[in-house]
Scaffold this active site. Structure first.
Site, PDB file in Angstrom:
ATOM      1  N   HIS A 147      -2.710   8.057  -4.042  1.00  0.00           N
ATOM      2  CA  HIS A 147      -3.683   7.567  -5.020  1.00  0.00           C
ATOM      3  C   HIS A 147      -4.099   8.641  -6.010  1.00  0.00           C
ATOM      4  O   HIS A 147      -4.021   9.833  -5.712  1.00  0.00           O
ATOM      5  CB  HIS A 147      -4.957   7.092  -4.313  1.00  0.00           C
ATOM      6  CG  HIS A 147      -4.766   5.833  -3.533  1.00  0.00           C
ATOM      7  ND1 HIS A 147      -4.765   4.592  -4.122  1.00  0.00           N
ATOM      8  CD2 HIS A 147      -4.581   5.624  -2.212  1.00  0.00           C
ATOM      9  CE1 HIS A 147      -4.578   3.670  -3.190  1.00  0.00           C
ATOM     10  NE2 HIS A 147      -4.446   4.266  -2.026  1.00  0.00           N
ATOM     11  N   HIS A 169      -7.758   1.994   1.727  1.00  0.00           N
ATOM     12  CA  HIS A 169      -8.263   2.834   2.817  1.00  0.00           C
ATOM     13  C   HIS A 169      -9.699   3.282   2.512  1.00  0.00           C
ATOM     14  O   HIS A 169     -10.535   3.345   3.403  1.00  0.00           O
ATOM     15  CB  HIS A 169      -7.374   4.064   3.004  1.00  0.00           C
ATOM     16  CG  HIS A 169      -6.141   3.789   3.814  1.00  0.00           C
ATOM     17  ND1 HIS A 169      -5.081   3.059   3.330  1.00  0.00           N
ATOM     18  CD2 HIS A 169      -5.809   4.135   5.097  1.00  0.00           C
ATOM     19  CE1 HIS A 169      -4.140   2.988   4.273  1.00  0.00           C
ATOM     20  NE2 HIS A 169      -4.566   3.623   5.346  1.00  0.00           N
TER      21      HIS A 169
HETATM   22  C1  RDZ Z   1      -1.266  -5.022   6.765  1.00  0.00           C
HETATM   23  C2  RDZ Z   1      -2.734  -4.844   6.747  1.00  0.00           C
HETATM   24  C3  RDZ Z   1      -3.541  -5.619   7.689  1.00  0.00           C
HETATM   25  C4  RDZ Z   1      -3.349  -4.034   5.875  1.00  0.00           C
HETATM   26  C5  RDZ Z   1      -2.684  -3.218   4.859  1.00  0.00           C
HETATM   27  C6  RDZ Z   1      -3.459  -1.956   4.746  1.00  0.00           C
HETATM   28  C7  RDZ Z   1      -2.932  -1.080   3.645  1.00  0.00           C
HETATM   29  C8  RDZ Z   1      -1.595  -0.535   3.781  1.00  0.00           C
HETATM   30  C9  RDZ Z   1      -3.708  -0.850   2.570  1.00  0.00           C
HETATM   31  C10 RDZ Z   1      -3.314   0.004   1.439  1.00  0.00           C
HETATM   32  O1  RDZ Z   1      -4.191   1.046   1.404  1.00  0.00           O
HETATM   33  P1  RDZ Z   1      -4.228   1.997   0.152  1.00  0.00           P
HETATM   34  O2  RDZ Z   1      -4.580   1.152  -1.030  1.00  0.00           O
HETATM   35  O3  RDZ Z   1      -5.310   2.997   0.468  1.00  0.00           O
HETATM   36  O4  RDZ Z   1      -2.902   2.654   0.041  1.00  0.00           O
END
Ligand code: RDZ
Length: 288
Positions: free
Chosen positions: A249, A207
């Site tokens: 995180h 994110h």
């Molecule tokens: C399914 C798609 C297209 C993207 C996944 C995005 C996601 C869940 C990322 C994890 O984010 P963090 O590392 O911030 O938790």
């Protein structure tokens, strides 16, 4: 990364210090003296442990050299020399261990929306809204839709490159997560929607990378009024903060994520697909 398993000795007391075993960081007690029969990975941990280093210093090679003369043991001197090397823990390792300890401690303190009954549990829905606003699916879907709907060449060029940037971000984050394999904080509830298998890992925050890259992209390519520019920056900051408050995180995951996303934008600029590049690519595809 700290092992979230209850086996962890430092959870029940002792100061957190990190060592790496199977690419994972675990707690270990600072108060335990050095055990000569420790397995090699523990000896390695103790090398970065300042208290253990002090304990070892009390039996430094110079002292032991004196005592070894009394025993006259050549092998004893060999061990002392070997230990002499271990007595100089690299400053970087100690600094890194301390930073990781602070990171874990801070992240745990800040995970105030990790569940409904956490101290700020009532803010959890708002944090989850921020989570959705930075999720890959709405960004990919929104960009693809804008690309489809755009009737100007300039608009299509921008949306196409944003789409490429978003896909690049997913790939790069997945690679780093798979290599580093840092587990999410123990207090995290894994109730995120639409995740990849690498998303069981937390370093870096996807994110945060997406937010940083998209903010740079939007500020560079969209003509926005000053208040909107501030709002976009604020949104990215809040997305990052919400990752830690939700317990998803550690602080360093988010900080590194912001830095990585910032750099990813440079990559997008380098790989920029202009209408000319696109025409050339199409021409090549048609001729093949
Ligand atoms: C399914 C798609 C297209 C993207 C996944 C995005 C996601 C869940 C990322 C994890 O984010 P963090 O590392 O911030 O938790």
């Amino acid at each position: 990364m700290p092992s979230p398993k209850a086996k962890n000795p430092a959870r029940s007391g002792g100061s957190p210090v990190f060592g790496s075993s199977n690419s994972r960081y675990d707690f270990m007690s600072l108060t335990k003296p050095l055990n000569r029969s420790s397995p090699p990975h523990l000896v390695q941990r103790q090398a970065s442990d300042p208290t253990a280093a002090r304990l070892r210093a009390s039996e430094s090679p110079t002292r032991r050299r004196g005592s070894s003369s009394s025993t006259g043991s050549a092998s004893g001197q060999g061990i002392a020399e070997e230990d002499g090397i271990r007595l100089n823990p690299s400053f970087v390792r100690v600094a890194l261990s301390s930073l990781l300890a602070i990171d874990l401690w801070m992240s745990k303190q800040l995970g105030v929306c990790a569940c409904e009954d956490s101290s700020w549990g009532s803010m959890r829905p708002l944090m989850k809204l921020l989570e959705i606003s930075g999720h890959g699916i709405p960004w990919l879907a929104g960009t693809a839709y804008s690309l489809y709907k755009s009737d100007s060449a300039a608009g299509q060029e921008i949306m196409l490159n944003l789409l490429m940037g978003l896909l690049l971000d997913l790939v790069l984050v997945a690679i780093v997560k798979a290599v580093v394999r840092r587990r999410r904080p123990a207090h995290n509830r894994m109730d995120m929607f639409a995740t990849f298998s690498v998303d069981t890992y937390s370093f870096p925050s996807g994110h945060a990378t997406r937010a940083a890259m998209c903010v740079r992209f939007l500020l560079a390519h969209l003509v926005l009024a000053a208040p909107l520019r501030v709002l976009v920056l604020l949104w990215a900051g809040l997305v990052g903060l919400s990752r830690v408050l939700l317990g998803r995180h550690n602080v360093t995951d988010v900080m590194f994520g912001f830095w990585m996303g910032y750099c990813q934008y440079n990559l997008v600029e380098m790989l920029w697909i202009s209408p000319q590049t696109l025409q050339g690519l199409m021409g090549q595809l048609a001729s093949n």
